[in-house]
Design a protein around this motif. Sequence first.
Motif, PDB file in Angstrom:
ATOM      1  N   HIS A 199       0.781  -1.250   0.000  1.00  0.00           N
ATOM      2  CA  HIS A 199       0.000   0.000   0.000  1.00  0.00           C
ATOM      3  C   HIS A 199       0.810   1.298   0.000  1.00  0.00           C
ATOM      4  O   HIS A 199       0.321   2.318  -0.460  1.00  0.00           O
ATOM      5  CB  HIS A 199      -1.016   0.045   1.154  1.00  0.00           C
ATOM      6  CG  HIS A 199      -1.723  -1.252   1.402  1.00  0.00           C
ATOM      7  ND1 HIS A 199      -2.473  -1.870   0.424  1.00  0.00           N
ATOM      8  CD2 HIS A 199      -1.758  -2.071   2.495  1.00  0.00           C
ATOM      9  CE1 HIS A 199      -2.961  -3.016   0.916  1.00  0.00           C
ATOM     10  NE2 HIS A 199      -2.540  -3.162   2.167  1.00  0.00           N
ATOM     11  N   ARG A 221      -5.795   2.870   4.205  1.00  0.00           N
ATOM     12  CA  ARG A 221      -4.360   2.703   3.925  1.00  0.00           C
ATOM     13  C   ARG A 221      -4.078   2.364   2.460  1.00  0.00           C
ATOM     14  O   ARG A 221      -2.936   2.417   2.026  1.00  0.00           O
ATOM     15  CB  ARG A 221      -3.785   1.614   4.817  1.00  0.00           C
ATOM     16  CG  ARG A 221      -4.289   0.211   4.536  1.00  0.00           C
ATOM     17  CD  ARG A 221      -3.716  -0.767   5.554  1.00  0.00           C
ATOM     18  NE  ARG A 221      -4.014  -2.151   5.240  1.00  0.00           N
ATOM     19  CZ  ARG A 221      -5.170  -2.768   5.450  1.00  0.00           C
ATOM     20  NH1 ARG A 221      -6.186  -2.087   5.958  1.00  0.00           N
ATOM     21  NH2 ARG A 221      -5.337  -4.045   5.155  1.00  0.00           N
ATOM     22  N   ASP A 267       3.972  -7.853   0.367  1.00  0.00           N
ATOM     23  CA  ASP A 267       4.573  -8.815   1.309  1.00  0.00           C
ATOM     24  C   ASP A 267       3.642  -9.981   1.648  1.00  0.00           C
ATOM     25  O   ASP A 267       4.091 -11.136   1.759  1.00  0.00           O
ATOM     26  CB  ASP A 267       5.094  -8.139   2.586  1.00  0.00           C
ATOM     27  CG  ASP A 267       4.068  -7.298   3.324  1.00  0.00           C
ATOM     28  OD1 ASP A 267       2.898  -7.222   2.905  1.00  0.00           O
ATOM     29  OD2 ASP A 267       4.448  -6.706   4.354  1.00  0.00           O
TER      30      ASP A 267
HETATM   31  C1  XUL Z   1      -1.994  -5.680   4.457  1.00  0.00           C
HETATM   32  C2  XUL Z   1      -1.252  -4.655   5.242  1.00  0.00           C
HETATM   33  C3  XUL Z   1      -0.043  -5.068   5.982  1.00  0.00           C
HETATM   34  C4  XUL Z   1       1.206  -4.622   5.295  1.00  0.00           C
HETATM   35  C5  XUL Z   1       2.346  -4.878   6.263  1.00  0.00           C
HETATM   36  O1  XUL Z   1      -3.141  -5.189   3.874  1.00  0.00           O
HETATM   37  O2  XUL Z   1      -1.590  -3.509   5.279  1.00  0.00           O
HETATM   38  O3  XUL Z   1      -0.017  -6.460   6.222  1.00  0.00           O
HETATM   39  O4  XUL Z   1       1.363  -5.259   4.067  1.00  0.00           O
HETATM   40  O5  XUL Z   1       3.567  -4.927   5.703  1.00  0.00           O
END
Ligand code: XUL
Length: 521
Positions: free
Chosen positions: A95, A166, A276
């Motif tokens: 994000h 986010r 990730d």
């Molecule tokens: C998934 C999220 C978190 C980030 C953390 O939607 O916001 O898991 O990817 O790295």
Amino acid sequence: MSRYYLGLDSSTQSLSAVLIDAESGQLVNQQSLNYAAELPAYNVTDGFLPSTSPGVVHAPPLMWVEALDQLLKQMQADKLPMNEIVAVAGAAQQHGSVYVGADFEARLKNCNPQKPLQKQLQNCFTRSTSPIWMDTSTTDQCTAITKALGGADQLIKATGSTATERFSGAQIKKFADKHPEDYVRTKAIMLVSSFMASLFSGRHVGIDLTDASGMNLLDIRHKQWYSAALACCGDHLQDKLKPPVNPQLPLGTISTYFTDRYGFNSNCMVLPWCGDNPSSLIGLGLVEPGMTAISLGTSDTCFGLFKDLPESMSPWAHTFIAPTLDYMSLLCFKNGSLAREAVRRQYQQSWEQFSACLEATPPGNQGAMMLPWFDTEIVPRIKHAGVQRYSLEATDIQANCRAVIEAQMIAMCNHASAAGLKPTSIRATGGASQNRAILQVMANVFDCPVDVLQTTTNSTALGAALRAVVAVERKTWKETVQPFTKTQYASQTIPDAAAVAVYQKMKKRYAEREQTCLMQD
Ligand code: XUL
Ligand code: ADP
């Protein structure tokens, strides 16, 4: 002959590397660099900058670049076989978005290998800091996006998620609305993943499909940008993004900056970087439909692979595209270890005693049930924390230990099913996965076997390295992941038929109670 592949994980707090030998199926090296500890000049705590604006959580993009420089230098100093790496891939926190001006590509192409990259990319950012996944400052933009795109249901159907603070679409819209001049002079918008992949490629590369599905901007059915969403989030956004890229198609060979500065071979291939969570799916060996991971950490997450999008999709889950180009669902439960620890502490139990309580009580808890919202919750969205007990005395230690675990597993199972996940096997990870009494409840509630992996390798970075092996060697996912994802115990935790029957009924009762609470919340 060795076949080395490098996987990187640019996460919130650190950058990690995993080097594997695909020929012998061995992990060769693993290392990590913590931003706060090792790059203090950037002034981050836990990977992000201090902020006085409510909900704003940003990080400096040059910090990620400098971390890469230091980590690769360290690998070279450790005499790792940089020159023999066949391909490099990576994954990054999802994000987070990076905004650069017109000279970014020219600077990348003309970088001097005698000098660190971060020094040569200074001042090419049109937004000096990057909003990351912890940022919640875009509620107004989410409301506007939902309205413009025909409501929450339509948005979930098209993009796999409701408008989410986010997610990058809302973050881009906020920038375009509040800083129109800076937005106009922005030539390229990348995610952390495609920014890092661009460094390796020496040019601006598009966002890969896995991470693109965490933006509220991708039509996840057709795997292309959703033009109505792009139009809503910024003028000419498509030009700034480039088309999304297939995570399994190599981008080309590594840039000369990397060969000259760190000793990579000029034939080393670069793969797109993923989000990730999608990468971790591969690193945990979940490459076939039905394979699901449950991470019992500070919060609990449940994610897994499936082939076809369900007719109706859960408003609490996120559907992303997986590196295999199937789909994956991700559910995040805030009341994970937090709730388990609250019960354990309240009754002054060690984990051994807590497990003994589980073993001393019957599945179904003789009708007792708990709704375990020690804190507010994400799945389902509960705004007011509060623990509800039904036919459950607060003084009954054993029944309360069982009740919190049953509630968590049942909630996870119900919501996973609504999100399109139909687990046929579960891989448990995280701190509480070492507790086999908890795993037994999990197996009984989900009615499928549960196992735990042997290694403590960073599954996100490992997933990236394995992805590179599949792309370059054209092996199957299954044969590639298998040597690196061996399970820990001699036997899986197997469901017990009588307990499964008890939970079938209890899942319905739990869903009704939860629905009532949701209406009152
Ligand atoms: C998934 C999220 C978190 C980030 C953390 O939607 O916001 O898991 O990817 O790295
Ligand atoms: P994080 O998400 O922060 O990485 P971890 O995956 O390391 O968290 O899990 C840490 C949690 O594991 C602790 O909060 C603790 O509650 C839990 N834990 C540790 N041992 C046990 C156990 N034997 N049984 C259940 N939970 C445990």
